[in-house]
Motif scaffolding. Sequence first.
Motif, PDB file in Angstrom:
ATOM      1  N   VAL A  12       0.808  -1.223   0.000  1.00 57.97           N
ATOM      2  CA  VAL A  12       0.000   0.000   0.000  1.00 57.97           C
ATOM      3  C   VAL A  12       0.845   1.279   0.000  1.00 57.97           C
ATOM      4  N   LEU A  13       2.168   1.137  -0.086  1.00 54.58           N
ATOM      5  CA  LEU A  13       3.005   2.321  -0.250  1.00 54.58           C
ATOM      6  C   LEU A  13       2.702   2.957  -1.601  1.00 54.58           C
ATOM      7  N   SER A  14       2.604   4.266  -1.642  1.00 50.39           N
ATOM      8  CA  SER A  14       2.442   4.931  -2.938  1.00 50.39           C
ATOM      9  C   SER A  14       3.780   4.862  -3.678  1.00 50.39           C
ATOM     10  N   VAL A  15       3.722   5.084  -4.969  1.00 50.24           N
ATOM     11  CA  VAL A  15       4.948   5.101  -5.763  1.00 50.24           C
ATOM     12  C   VAL A  15       5.875   6.197  -5.235  1.00 50.24           C
ATOM     13  N   GLU A  16       5.323   7.361  -4.922  1.00 51.42           N
ATOM     14  CA  GLU A  16       6.128   8.473  -4.409  1.00 51.42           C
ATOM     15  C   GLU A  16       6.750   8.123  -3.051  1.00 51.42           C
ATOM     16  N   GLU A  17       5.998   7.483  -2.157  1.00 52.12           N
ATOM     17  CA  GLU A  17       6.550   7.078  -0.859  1.00 52.12           C
ATOM     18  C   GLU A  17       7.692   6.087  -1.033  1.00 52.12           C
ATOM     19  N   LEU A  18       7.483   5.087  -1.888  1.00 53.44           N
ATOM     20  CA  LEU A  18       8.531   4.100  -2.132  1.00 53.44           C
ATOM     21  C   LEU A  18       9.770   4.772  -2.718  1.00 53.44           C
ATOM     22  N   TYR A  19       9.573   5.673  -3.655  1.00 54.18           N
ATOM     23  CA  TYR A  19      10.698   6.396  -4.246  1.00 54.18           C
ATOM     24  C   TYR A  19      11.467   7.157  -3.170  1.00 54.18           C
ATOM     25  N   GLN A  20      10.760   7.877  -2.299  1.00 52.49           N
ATOM     26  CA  GLN A  20      11.402   8.656  -1.243  1.00 52.49           C
ATOM     27  C   GLN A  20      12.127   7.758  -0.234  1.00 52.49           C
ATOM     28  N   ILE A  21      11.557   6.608   0.078  1.00 57.72           N
ATOM     29  CA  ILE A  21      12.198   5.643   0.988  1.00 57.72           C
ATOM     30  C   ILE A  21      13.511   5.147   0.379  1.00 57.72           C
ATOM     31  N   LEU A  22      13.450   4.706  -0.862  1.00 54.81           N
ATOM     32  CA  LEU A  22      14.644   4.173  -1.516  1.00 54.81           C
ATOM     33  C   LEU A  22      15.697   5.262  -1.703  1.00 54.81           C
ATOM     34  N   LYS A  23      15.254   6.487  -1.961  1.00 53.38           N
ATOM     35  CA  LYS A  23      16.183   7.613  -2.102  1.00 53.38           C
ATOM     36  C   LYS A  23      16.915   7.854  -0.787  1.00 53.38           C
ATOM     37  N   LEU A  24      16.182   7.900   0.337  1.00 49.34           N
ATOM     38  CA  LEU A  24      16.820   8.122   1.641  1.00 49.34           C
ATOM     39  C   LEU A  24      17.779   6.987   1.970  1.00 49.34           C
ATOM     40  N   ARG A  25      17.355   5.749   1.761  1.00 50.79           N
ATOM     41  CA  ARG A  25      18.230   4.613   2.051  1.00 50.79           C
ATOM     42  C   ARG A  25      19.494   4.676   1.208  1.00 50.79           C
ATOM     43  N   VAL A  28      21.841   7.507   2.526  1.00 53.29           N
ATOM     44  CA  VAL A  28      22.500   7.197   3.797  1.00 53.29           C
ATOM     45  C   VAL A  28      23.439   6.005   3.668  1.00 53.29           C
ATOM     46  N   PHE A  29      22.929   4.887   3.166  1.00 51.30           N
ATOM     47  CA  PHE A  29      23.693   3.642   3.219  1.00 51.30           C
ATOM     48  C   PHE A  29      24.675   3.448   2.064  1.00 51.30           C
ATOM     49  N   VAL A  30      24.419   4.061   0.929  1.00 49.61           N
ATOM     50  CA  VAL A  30      25.310   3.887  -0.226  1.00 49.61           C
ATOM     51  C   VAL A  30      26.237   5.097  -0.377  1.00 49.61           C
ATOM     52  N   VAL A  31      25.668   6.283  -0.496  1.00 54.07           N
ATOM     53  CA  VAL A  31      26.470   7.476  -0.769  1.00 54.07           C
ATOM     54  C   VAL A  31      27.218   7.943   0.476  1.00 54.07           C
ATOM     55  N   GLU A  32      26.491   8.240   1.555  1.00 51.91           N
ATOM     56  CA  GLU A  32      27.128   8.776   2.762  1.00 51.91           C
ATOM     57  C   GLU A  32      28.156   7.820   3.344  1.00 51.91           C
ATOM     58  N   GLN A  33      27.813   6.529   3.366  1.00 51.50           N
ATOM     59  CA  GLN A  33      28.720   5.544   3.956  1.00 51.50           C
ATOM     60  C   GLN A  33      29.678   4.946   2.930  1.00 51.50           C
ATOM     61  N   ASN A  34      29.610   5.447   1.696  1.00 50.43           N
ATOM     62  CA  ASN A  34      30.500   4.996   0.638  1.00 50.43           C
ATOM     63  C   ASN A  34      30.559   3.465   0.576  1.00 50.43           C
ATOM     64  N   CYS A  35      29.381   2.861   0.491  1.00 52.42           N
ATOM     65  CA  CYS A  35      29.270   1.404   0.532  1.00 52.42           C
ATOM     66  C   CYS A  35      28.397   0.935  -0.632  1.00 52.42           C
ATOM     67  N   VAL A  36      29.032   0.254  -1.565  1.00 52.88           N
ATOM     68  CA  VAL A  36      28.271  -0.281  -2.688  1.00 52.88           C
ATOM     69  C   VAL A  36      27.693  -1.628  -2.271  1.00 52.88           C
ATOM     70  N   TYR A  37      26.368  -1.678  -2.194  1.00 53.94           N
ATOM     71  CA  TYR A  37      25.693  -2.927  -1.849  1.00 53.94           C
ATOM     72  C   TYR A  37      24.296  -2.892  -2.432  1.00 53.94           C
ATOM     73  N   LEU A  38      23.662  -4.046  -2.519  1.00 52.48           N
ATOM     74  CA  LEU A  38      22.318  -4.136  -3.073  1.00 52.48           C
ATOM     75  C   LEU A  38      21.304  -3.921  -1.952  1.00 52.48           C
ATOM     76  N   ASP A  39      20.759  -2.728  -1.877  1.00 50.29           N
ATOM     77  CA  ASP A  39      19.787  -2.367  -0.845  1.00 50.29           C
ATOM     78  C   ASP A  39      18.463  -3.109  -1.035  1.00 50.29           C
ATOM     79  N   ILE A  40      18.079  -3.299  -2.260  1.00 50.31           N
ATOM     80  CA  ILE A  40      16.803  -3.962  -2.556  1.00 50.31           C
ATOM     81  C   ILE A  40      17.041  -5.466  -2.434  1.00 50.31           C
TER      82      ILE A  40
END
Length: 148
Positions: A12-25, A28-40
């Motif tokens: 029931v997440l909207s497309v916009e909510e899912l986009y914003q969630i994945l963007k924040l993750r 934080v976890f890829v760019v800020e922490q300089n960590c290449v990993y598969l978040d999904i």
Amino acid sequence: MPKEWTIKRFAVLSVEELYQILKLRSEVFVVEQNCVYLDIDDKDQKALHLFKQIDGKMVAYARLFKSNDYFENAAIGRVATHPDFRAKKMGHALMSQAIQAIENHFGEKKITISAQLYLKKFYETHGFVQTSEMYLEDDIPHIEMKKN
């Protein structure tokens, strides 16, 4: 956009909510922490998604699991706070909401997390205790922590 906390199942997440969630993750976890990993990781579909948006910006997020969907106990994961909101103690508010949501939605009090080691003291303030030696997850030091 609402300023209160939102909890939704994946379907029931909207497309916009899912986009914003994945963007924040990703921020934080890829760019800020300089960590290449598969978040999904195919776990989002099982989780409850707890988040807060302010003025259209995703400022805090965590995913919540009932027991045996991630760990033996209920679990909190992908805990992320937008850098602009960390000084406002948004991470503490997020964890308080996450712990309460697990009790309210799953009727569970025992919670396991895989915590980044540098956040040990942060999680201890929410009642978590270290239950494992340090291990590397995506080359970042982690520890298992449990509450109750």
